[in-house]
Design an enzyme around this catalytic site. Structure first.
Site, PDB file in Angstrom:
ATOM      1  CB  SER A 101      41.887  45.408  35.005  1.00 48.32           C
ATOM      2  OG  SER A 101      42.821  44.957  33.869  1.00 48.32           O
ATOM      3  CE  LYS A 104      43.382  40.941  34.639  1.00 50.36           C
ATOM      4  NZ  LYS A 104      43.369  42.357  33.984  1.00 50.36           N
ATOM      5  CB  SER A 155      46.054  44.229  36.668  1.00 53.56           C
ATOM      6  OG  SER A 155      44.881  44.323  36.217  1.00 53.56           O
TER       7      SER A 155
END
Length: 317
Positions: A101, A104, A155
């Site tokens: 993640s 992101k 997340s």
């Protein structure tokens, strides 16, 4: 006689100049000027060059002979002092690894750069991917700001997909993520989706590239504000539910001076963490990839990095 000679000389020079100009124009009228920059830095080939930002951190001069250098389970790690422009700690910082993640970080940047003019982001059924989620429901409509908090604090993979689809369309958004990386001069990063989940192809980065990426992301005030927020409340409206969002991973409430950025995990990537610290007159970015204990290892790295600068680390839990 001298005046006549001078006059004829000037006339000859002028005539020669006119002939040269006409010849040059005729031979170049159909030629286009070509940029000396590579394609990834050309706006024609890369739409993200409007935000071109070159910064090449210096990785030379790393001599970790101190017996107190932290021992890490992480496959790769890097701590960089933005204030003094130098590396404080480095381990395999150029090794290509899954980023989970941490993807992101770039998702947020591209979404901010391509904000919808109406600031209305509709949740579609295809956006509701599993694992870490903000908890969105198909048909809801939220703002960019709300989705960024869900993207970072929880997340949320669903928030990532909503941002991608509503900003440029999913495929074009992923293309923009890669183009943005190229515009930053990053050669060892590849995105195949906006969430960081495995299974969509070969998605990878390096600690070095994440350093450059994070420094750039922090230049966006909206991003810097979101990642530094430990909790965020979104009131219910006629178009979406209430949301209470909490960031419990990135040392925001346990290590004084930490201003967030992002954590990540997949079985393939292991535990990953990017942390931004402002303390003792210094600004540090720390990156950990493929760790077994990211929280403790990041705290160890921050402590070590401050000590090497002659700064006593803050008490922390």
């Amino acid at each position: 006689m001298k005046k006549i000679f001078l006059y004829l000389t000037l006339l000859l020079i002028s005539f020669t100049g006119i002939i040269w100009i006409l010849f040059y124009k005729q031979n170049n009228e159909n030629k286009n000027l070509e940029s000396p920059l590579p394609d990834q830095f050309s706006k024609k080939e890369n739409s993200e060059v409007s935000s071109l930002d070159f910064w090449f951190p210096n990785l030379f001069g790393i001599f970790e002979t101190d017996k107190n250098v932290p021992e890490l389970s992480a496959k790769s790690a890097l701590v960089y002092d933005l204030t003094d422009e130098k590396v404080v700690f480095e381990k395999n910082s150029k090794e290509k690894l899954p980023m989970a993640s941490l993807t992101k970080i770039m998702t947020a940047v591209v979404a901010i750069e391509h904000k919808r003019s109406d600031d209305r982001y509709t949740v579609y059924p295809d956006n509701l991917v599993g694992e870490n989620v903000m908890g969105l429901t198909a048909g809801e409509v939220l703002t960019l700001d709300d989705l960024l908090y869900g993207l970072v604090l929880l997340s949320g993979n669903d928030a990532a997909e909503v941002l991608a689809q509503n900003s440029l369309g999913r495929d074009e958004f992923i293309k923009a993520m890669n183009n943005k990386a190229r515009s930053l001069g990053l050669k060892d990063t590849n995105f195949t989706n906006p969430s960081g989940l495995e299974g969509d192809g070969n998605q990878y980065t390096t600690a070095y590239d994440l350093l450059v990426m994070t420094r750039n992301a922090l230049s966006y005030p909206q991003f810097a504000k979101v990642v530094a927020t430990p909790e965020y409340h979104i009131d219910a409206t006629s178009e979406h539910s209430v949301y209470d969002l909490y960031n419990e991973t990135n040392l925001l409430t346990s290590y004084p001076g930490v201003k967030g950025v992002k954590d990540g995990y997949t079985p393939e990537a292991g535990l990953c963490l990017v942390t931004y610290l402002e303390y003792g007159g210094h600004k540090l970015i720390g990156i950990i990839l493929g760790s077994e204990n990211r929280r403790q290892e990041m705290k160890d790295l921050l402590d070590y990095s401050l000590k090497t600068q002659g700064i006593t680390p803050p008490p922390h839990s």
